[in-house]
Write a protein that holds these residues in place. Sequence first.
Motif, PDB file in Angstrom:
ATOM      1  N   GLY C  66       0.819  -1.200   0.000  1.00 32.09           N
ATOM      2  CA  GLY C  66       0.000   0.000   0.000  1.00 32.09           C
ATOM      3  C   GLY C  66       0.857   1.256   0.000  1.00 32.09           C
ATOM      4  O   GLY C  66       1.810   1.354   0.764  1.00 32.09           O
ATOM      5  N   TYR C  67       0.507   2.194  -0.861  1.00 35.62           N
ATOM      6  CA  TYR C  67       1.158   3.507  -0.895  1.00 35.62           C
ATOM      7  C   TYR C  67       0.242   4.480  -0.173  1.00 35.62           C
ATOM      8  O   TYR C  67      -0.916   4.639  -0.549  1.00 35.62           O
ATOM      9  CB  TYR C  67       1.368   3.973  -2.339  1.00 35.62           C
ATOM     10  N   LEU C  68       0.776   5.125   0.836  1.00 33.98           N
ATOM     11  CA  LEU C  68      -0.047   6.070   1.589  1.00 33.98           C
ATOM     12  C   LEU C  68       0.730   7.338   1.889  1.00 33.98           C
ATOM     13  O   LEU C  68       1.945   7.364   1.778  1.00 33.98           O
ATOM     14  CB  LEU C  68      -0.591   5.421   2.852  1.00 33.98           C
ATOM     15  N   ARG C  69       0.010   8.383   2.247  1.00 32.07           N
ATOM     16  CA  ARG C  69       0.662   9.649   2.581  1.00 32.07           C
ATOM     17  C   ARG C  69       1.647   9.470   3.710  1.00 32.07           C
ATOM     18  O   ARG C  69       1.319   8.836   4.722  1.00 32.07           O
ATOM     19  CB  ARG C  69      -0.385  10.668   3.045  1.00 32.07           C
ATOM     20  N   SER C  70       2.821  10.018   3.584  1.00 27.69           N
ATOM     21  CA  SER C  70       3.784   9.947   4.679  1.00 27.69           C
ATOM     22  C   SER C  70       3.300  10.825   5.823  1.00 27.69           C
ATOM     23  O   SER C  70       2.493  11.733   5.638  1.00 27.69           O
ATOM     24  CB  SER C  70       5.158  10.398   4.197  1.00 27.69           C
ATOM     25  N   GLY C  71       3.781  10.522   6.997  1.00 18.91           N
ATOM     26  CA  GLY C  71       3.444  11.322   8.164  1.00 18.91           C
ATOM     27  C   GLY C  71       2.664  10.566   9.235  1.00 18.91           C
ATOM     28  O   GLY C  71       2.519  11.062  10.343  1.00 18.91           O
ATOM     29  N   ARG C  72       2.182   9.364   8.904  1.00 19.59           N
ATOM     30  CA  ARG C  72       1.464   8.581   9.909  1.00 19.59           C
ATOM     31  C   ARG C  72       2.454   8.040  10.939  1.00 19.59           C
ATOM     32  O   ARG C  72       3.612   7.728  10.612  1.00 19.59           O
ATOM     33  CB  ARG C  72       0.768   7.368   9.261  1.00 19.59           C
ATOM     34  N   ALA C  73       1.987   7.854  12.158  1.00 18.82           N
ATOM     35  CA  ALA C  73       2.823   7.309  13.225  1.00 18.82           C
ATOM     36  C   ALA C  73       3.221   5.871  12.915  1.00 18.82           C
ATOM     37  O   ALA C  73       2.438   5.104  12.342  1.00 18.82           O
ATOM     38  CB  ALA C  73       2.076   7.359  14.555  1.00 18.82           C
ATOM     39  N   ALA C  74       4.440   5.503  13.291  1.00 16.68           N
ATOM     40  CA  ALA C  74       4.929   4.139  13.067  1.00 16.68           C
ATOM     41  C   ALA C  74       4.007   3.114  13.724  1.00 16.68           C
ATOM     42  O   ALA C  74       3.749   2.047  13.158  1.00 16.68           O
ATOM     43  CB  ALA C  74       6.354   4.003  13.602  1.00 16.68           C
ATOM     44  N   GLU C  75       3.486   3.432  14.903  1.00 12.86           N
ATOM     45  CA  GLU C  75       2.609   2.491  15.608  1.00 12.86           C
ATOM     46  C   GLU C  75       1.329   2.230  14.790  1.00 12.86           C
ATOM     47  O   GLU C  75       0.844   1.108  14.726  1.00 12.86           O
ATOM     48  CB  GLU C  75       2.220   3.046  16.986  1.00 12.86           C
ATOM     49  N   LEU C  76       0.791   3.302  14.203  1.00 12.39           N
ATOM     50  CA  LEU C  76      -0.431   3.154  13.406  1.00 12.39           C
ATOM     51  C   LEU C  76      -0.155   2.249  12.204  1.00 12.39           C
ATOM     52  O   LEU C  76      -0.959   1.359  11.880  1.00 12.39           O
ATOM     53  CB  LEU C  76      -0.908   4.534  12.945  1.00 12.39           C
ATOM     54  N   ILE C  99       3.657 -14.851   1.869  1.00  7.05           N
ATOM     55  CA  ILE C  99       3.026 -13.523   1.822  1.00  7.05           C
ATOM     56  C   ILE C  99       3.960 -12.431   2.340  1.00  7.05           C
ATOM     57  O   ILE C  99       4.693 -12.633   3.300  1.00  7.05           O
ATOM     58  CB  ILE C  99       1.742 -13.536   2.680  1.00  7.05           C
ATOM     59  N   VAL C 100       3.898 -11.282   1.673  1.00  9.07           N
ATOM     60  CA  VAL C 100       4.545 -10.067   2.160  1.00  9.07           C
ATOM     61  C   VAL C 100       3.495  -8.958   2.149  1.00  9.07           C
ATOM     62  O   VAL C 100       2.774  -8.794   1.167  1.00  9.07           O
ATOM     63  CB  VAL C 100       5.729  -9.651   1.259  1.00  9.07           C
ATOM     64  N   VAL C 101       3.398  -8.240   3.244  1.00  5.05           N
ATOM     65  CA  VAL C 101       2.530  -7.061   3.307  1.00  5.05           C
ATOM     66  C   VAL C 101       3.412  -5.887   3.710  1.00  5.05           C
ATOM     67  O   VAL C 101       4.190  -5.996   4.667  1.00  5.05           O
ATOM     68  CB  VAL C 101       1.382  -7.245   4.326  1.00  5.05           C
ATOM     69  N   ALA C 102       3.324  -4.786   2.982  1.00  5.91           N
ATOM     70  CA  ALA C 102       4.185  -3.648   3.283  1.00  5.91           C
ATOM     71  C   ALA C 102       3.502  -2.340   2.904  1.00  5.91           C
ATOM     72  O   ALA C 102       2.630  -2.305   2.035  1.00  5.91           O
ATOM     73  CB  ALA C 102       5.513  -3.779   2.524  1.00  5.91           C
ATOM     74  N   LEU C 103       3.913  -1.284   3.575  1.00 12.79           N
ATOM     75  CA  LEU C 103       3.410   0.058   3.285  1.00 12.79           C
ATOM     76  C   LEU C 103       4.563   0.945   2.834  1.00 12.79           C
ATOM     77  O   LEU C 103       5.658   0.869   3.398  1.00 12.79           O
ATOM     78  CB  LEU C 103       2.767   0.670   4.536  1.00 12.79           C
ATOM     79  N   GLN C 104       4.301   1.749   1.813  1.00 14.37           N
ATOM     80  CA  GLN C 104       5.288   2.691   1.311  1.00 14.37           C
ATOM     81  C   GLN C 104       4.756   4.100   1.509  1.00 14.37           C
ATOM     82  O   GLN C 104       3.621   4.408   1.135  1.00 14.37           O
ATOM     83  CB  GLN C 104       5.519   2.460  -0.193  1.00 14.37           C
ATOM     84  N   ASP C 105       5.572   4.960   2.068  1.00  6.16           N
ATOM     85  CA  ASP C 105       5.165   6.342   2.297  1.00  6.16           C
ATOM     86  C   ASP C 105       5.422   7.206   1.067  1.00  6.16           C
ATOM     87  O   ASP C 105       6.472   7.097   0.431  1.00  6.16           O
ATOM     88  CB  ASP C 105       5.969   6.921   3.469  1.00  6.16           C
ATOM     89  N   VAL C 106       4.475   8.062   0.763  1.00  8.92           N
ATOM     90  CA  VAL C 106       4.642   9.020  -0.335  1.00  8.92           C
ATOM     91  C   VAL C 106       4.422  10.428   0.234  1.00  8.92           C
ATOM     92  O   VAL C 106       3.366  10.694   0.821  1.00  8.92           O
ATOM     93  CB  VAL C 106       3.615   8.773  -1.464  1.00  8.92           C
TER      94      VAL C 106
END
Lengths: 124, 124, 124
Positions: C66-76, C99-106
């Motif tokens: 998932g690509y999401l806006r950067s700035g979210r807390a690491a815990e979230l 399976i791999v699940v990962a988030l990328q900050d944009v």
Amino acid sequence: MPMYFSVTQEGTLSTEARAHVAREVTRIHTTATGAPTKWVHVIFQTYPPGSGFSDGVAGPAATLIGYLRSGRAAELKSKLVQDLWPMYRDATGLTDADIVVALQDVPPSQAMEMGFVLPELGQD
Amino acid sequence: MPMYFSVTQEGTLSTEARAHVAREVTRIHTTATGAPTKWVHVIFQTYPPGSGFSDGVAGPAATLIGYLRSGRAAELKSKLVQDLWPMYRDATGLTDADIVVALQDVPPSQAMEMGFVLPELGQD
Amino acid sequence: MPMYFSVTQEGTLSTEARAHVAREVTRIHTTATGAPTKWVHVIFQTYPPGSGFSDGVAGPAATLIGYLRSGRAAELKSKLVQDLWPMYRDATGLTDADIVVALQDVPPSQAMEMGFVLPELGQD
């Protein structure tokens, strides 16, 4: 993680070539990083002719992009892409002008593997 | 680099539309950044109907994601996505609600092009 | 944004399973972040057998990035991937090893949605 994606024009990598690239990516990545081979995933995607472009002209653009845990030294990552490059170029049979190899860092806290959030480097 | 990926539902972009988008991405990117056109790669990927979703509902979600060397000014990148947006929306014929355009930074030291690790910005 | 990409071997996710995963990604993401559901896009891509590898061996490697806006807390973000994982594992019917699940900050300034450059978090 790492998770590598190869994207090439259809016909660029045969079944045997894909298996070879997967083994080599696994070997090269784990040699460079010390990661266990079981963490390495490689997925091959293709596109039909007329769907890849370099310099605005249709052609067999190919890319190998790896997502790995952030925190590795820049020198290690530079060495890693330099080791991947000739292997990928030779396997695809393409010229240097058609290929891009890149690594993307993913903070361990926002990635999961084997059912667990990844530990920071040095803490596994 | 840059390496742009367009992902659309099958049938969204004809062969001619893909060639047009590739030329326009190349022109817009190089105009904004000053990079030579030969570095610009664009790959078009598609998915079948029923494999794209917006707001939890199946539909023709489309995305244009570009990977470029990190180090560009935020203002330049904002301008770049704003120049890409109307071109991509018009070429796909989709509404603003179906499209995402984004840029991902890649540290030059962990990317290769034309057989060489990328230099830092300002050092080529 | 967010824009999620699921990549699986052909046959892993039926039409119904894709719709289920899309709804669940939308629900889980918006529950974790407070984002409106209309911003959530999910695209499913597949590859033929023999094009996915784990540990150097062909298999049904699957990934949800998932690509999401950067700035979210690491815990979230850690919580978010942990909520996505069992849903995705159960929907794909795969084992944890595949399976791999990962988030990328944009960075918001370099992404557009609904025709607008994204505001920084807390400024929408």
